[in-house]
Structures are given as structure tokens and as C-alpha cells.
Enzyme design. Structure first.
Site, PDB file in Angstrom:
ATOM      1  CB  ALA A   3     143.479 145.185  18.670  1.00 30.39           C
ATOM      2  CD  GLN A   8     142.573 154.042  19.287  1.00 34.23           C
ATOM      3  OE1 GLN A   8     142.345 154.837  18.368  1.00 34.23           O
ATOM      4  NE2 GLN A   8     141.601 153.381  19.897  1.00 34.23           N
ATOM      5  CG  HIS A  21     136.916 148.116  14.823  1.00 32.13           C
ATOM      6  ND1 HIS A  21     136.410 149.041  15.706  1.00 32.13           N
ATOM      7  CD2 HIS A  21     137.588 147.224  15.582  1.00 32.13           C
ATOM      8  CE1 HIS A  21     136.761 148.710  16.935  1.00 32.13           C
ATOM      9  NE2 HIS A  21     137.475 147.609  16.888  1.00 32.13           N
ATOM     10  CB  CYS A  29     131.349 151.407  30.897  1.00 42.06           C
ATOM     11  SG  CYS A  29     130.978 153.120  30.647  1.00 42.06           S
TER      12      CYS A  29
END
Ligand code: PMP
Length: 379
Positions: free
Chosen positions: A74, A182, A204, A325
Site C-alpha cells: 500500500a 485497513q 499482508h 516511531c
């Protein structure tokens, strides 16, 4: 490395469904052909498998097989859509509308476009995580070439009003792109019904392999390739196709179509159980609109706690902190901050992502561990 954890981080990635793996395996060995080899049966066999996957994927989202462009995931799909569609508008002071709580795989390409002269408006969200459709409409100008609003948020699961955005885009003659990474495979999506022109997603996140994804490009829309050489994928994305990955993505889509309704209901019940029990702990709150969100996601704040310490003490369950992060620093989540949350509370927030293989026993185990960890940390 301890892999005996209870896995509740299915928004980060999902395990490959064993049926998907089984389907992929022959394409690493005896059926290894290049799908672009036109002169022999090895190539024809690979090409047939790719076409079959294209059909499986198209069916899941209500598209035509030729509207599916294979990518590496994506992130690439988002880059291809945003940079590819704006290429023809360079130097004309083009305008794009997006949202503050998008994934970095949208925000970073947009930042690059801003550097090359495009204007980007980032819509705010309300405390539930939703955009305001009136604000969206008010921001559309004659220069607006693209609206890019994500389908469902990766941290909170909040689902944006996609149908209404599609209608607005259609009415004002603007292209509508959605990052549906999502949402695809989790909830029913029909690109035509929703007025979507471009949509990115990834294998995935739906029990397929990593490193393969797709961009839906509505017929007659032309986007400029970001990777040139060979003219694969109707000239929009060159490179030898990842046949095993594509076969896996196709099978993953077929299974999602089969299991989606069941998974959604079952995980909704488990998620509600998890949430009800966690919300009994004092100082907890749940983030994101109560109904307009994916049924397998829960984003919970634990007031006064350091989320990182909480994560460390939860060493038997895999969940993630509601923060992004970067290479050197840990920043509070821009999604939660966009919803009006303080840095401190954003740092004290965890995301629980359930999946097809989550069991009730795992939820009970997780609740017990979280309760214990919070009590210990508050002492
Ligand atoms: N968009 C969203 C909403 C995501 O959740 C993700 C994965 N974290 C991506 C894009 C990037 O997907 P990929 O890992 O396939 O590059």
C-alpha cells in the site's frame, strides 16, 4: 525470541492464512515462470495464475480485473496514485484535499508535492476521528484535482463517510482516492457504488503475504508510472510480477469474501468483551467513534500511565502503542493528537487489533494481563 505471545496487533500485519500459503507454494518451485514470458507454457501458466488473482481481487471490491494494478504494497500504491495522478498537473498550482489523520504513506508523498508547488489542505477531524463533510465541500475549489481520504484509520479503526465523499467528488468533478489498506477484506466495499476512482490496499493486512499490494484505477483514468521499464501493468507499473505473492493476495481476497461477514460479527463480539472489561479499569477511555469503526480494533487510553512501560510489562501479549516511531524519536500519535488528545494521553494509549485467528481465551488472557500490569504500574 519469544513467539509464544498472544497476537493482538493485526492492524500492523496479519498472519498468512494456511490456505493462502498452500496456494502460493507451487509458484516458488515447479510453476516458477515469468508471467510476461509469452513464448512457452511456463509463462502462460504464471500469467493465468496472475489473471485468476486479478479476478479474485476485483471481485472483492466490485471492480473489473483490468482495473487492478499490482504493486509491492500500500505504500507504493499510495505513492503511485498521488504522484501519478498529479504528474499532468505540475506547474498549474494544483490543489489536493486530504486529512490530518492519514497514514504517513499518504502524508509523506503529499509533503513532497507541496515542495514541488502543489497546495494541500489537510482537513481536521472531530474528537471521534471523523472529517466534517461541510468543511470538505467548502475547501473544494476550481484548482482542486484530488481528494484523498483514508477509508478506515489504522490506529482507531474509524471509518470515514466514504459514500458521501464519493458523491461530493462526483458532483464537483474531482478525483477521489482512498487508502483502504485497513478496510479491504474487513468490510464490504464496492468501488462503483462508493464513487471511488483510486484505491490502495495491501495483502499482508488481510491474511496474505507481505510485499504485495494493489492499486485500483478506475477505467479510463490514466496515471503516470513511478517505476519505468517494460511497460507491465498497462504501463503504470513496470517490473516482473511477484507471481507467488499475487497468487497469495488473490486467494486471501477470495477467503475474505467468504469469511468477512462471519469474522466481522465474531470479532465484534470479542472486541466488545475486551473493551467492556478494560474500561472497568479506572482512568481508561476508548478512542474513536463508537459505531463508525472497524469491528476488530480497539484503541484504549490508560490515563497517567506511560504506554511504553505498559507495553514492556505486557510481554506476553503483542499490542502496539498508539504512536508512530520515526528513526530516532518516538512521537505521540498524530492521529490521536488530531482528535484533540494531549501528548501525555496519546503516549498512554494502546491499540488492540483482533484478527481471524483470535480466540476468546486469548482475549480473557489479555484482559487479565493488562489489568495486572496497570495495577502494578499504578502502585
Ligand atoms: N496505509 C495504511 C492505512 C496502513 O495501515 C498501512 C500499513 N501500516 C499502509 C498504508 C502501508 O502498507 P504497506 O505495509 O503495504 O506498505
Amino acid at each position: 525470541m519469544d513467539t509464544g505471545k498472544v497476537y493482538l496487533d493485526n492492524n500492523a500485519t496479519t498472519p498468512v492464512d494456511p490456505k493462502v500459503l498452500e496456494e502460493m507454494l507451487p509458484f516458488f518451485s515447479e510453476r516458477f515462470g515469468n508471467a510476461a514470458s509469452r513464448n512457452h507454457a511456463f509463462g502462460w501458466q504464471a500469467d493465468e495464475a496472475v489473471q485468476n488473482a486479478r479476478e479474485q481481487i476485483a471481485e472483492l471490491i466490485g471492480a473489473r480485473p483490468q482495473e487492478i494494478i499490482f504493486t509491492s504494497g500500500a505504500t507504493e500504491s499510495n505513492n503511485l496514485a498521488i504522484k501519478g495522478i498529479t504528474k499532468n498537473h505540475e506547474g498549474i498550482n494544483g490543489h489536493i484535499i486530504s486529512c490530518q489523520t492519514e497514514h504517513k504513506a499518504i502524508l509523506d508523498p503529499l509533503k513532497q508535492l507541496e515542495n514541488s508547488g502543489f497546495e494541500v489542505t489537510y482537513l481536521r477531524v472531530d474528537p471521534d476521528g471523523l472529517i466534517d463533510l461541510n468543511e470538505l465541500e467548502a475547501e473544494i475549489t476550481d484548482r482542486t484535482i484530488l481528494i484523498s481520504i483514508m477509508y478506515a484509520n489504522n490506529e482507531t479503526g474509524v471509518i470515514q463517510p466514504i459514500k458521501e465523499i464519493g458523491e461530493l467528488a462526483h458532483k464537483r468533478n474531482v478525483l477521489f482516492m482512498t487508502d483502504a489498506t485497513q478496510a479491504v477484506g474487513k468490510i464490504p466495499i464496492d468501488v462503483d457504488e462508493l464513487g471511488i476512482h483510486l484505491m490502495s490496499f495491501s495483502a499482508h493486512k488481510m491474511y496474505g503475504p507481505k510485499g504485495v499490494g494493489a492499486l485500483y484505477v478506475k477505467s479510463k483514468i490514466k496515471i503516470d508510472a513511478q517505476i519505468d521499464g517494460g511497460g507491465h501493468e498497462r504501463g503504470m507499473r513496470s517490473g516482473t510480477l511477484n507471481v507467488p505473492g499475487i497468487v497469495g493476495m488473490g486467494k486471501a481476497c477470495e477467503l475474505c469474501l467468504q469469511f468477512m461477514s462471519n469474522d466481522e460479527t465474531r470479532l465484534g463480539i470479542l472486541r466488545d468483551k475486551l473493551e467492556q472489561q478494560l474500561l472497568r479499569i479506572s482512568g481508561t477511555s476508548c478512542n474513536g467513534h463508537a459505531e463508525k469503526r472497524l469491528s476488530h480494533v480497539s484503541n484504549i487510553s490508560f490515563e497517567g500511565l506511560d504506554g511504553e512501560k505498559l507495553l514492556l510489562s505486557l510481554n506476553e501479549i503483542a499490542v502496539s502503542q498508539g504512536s508512530a516511531c520515526t528513526s530516532a524519536t518516538v512521537e505521540p500519535s498524530h492521529v490521536l493528537k488530531g482528535m484533540g488528545m494531549s501528548d501525555e494521553l496519546a503516549f498512554a494509549t494502546l491499540r488492540f487489533g483482533l484478527g481471524r485467528f483470535t480466540t476468546e481465551a486469548e482475549i480473557d488472557f489479555a484482559v487479565e494481563k493488562v489489568e495486572r500490569a496497570v495495577t502494578q504500574l499504578r502502585h
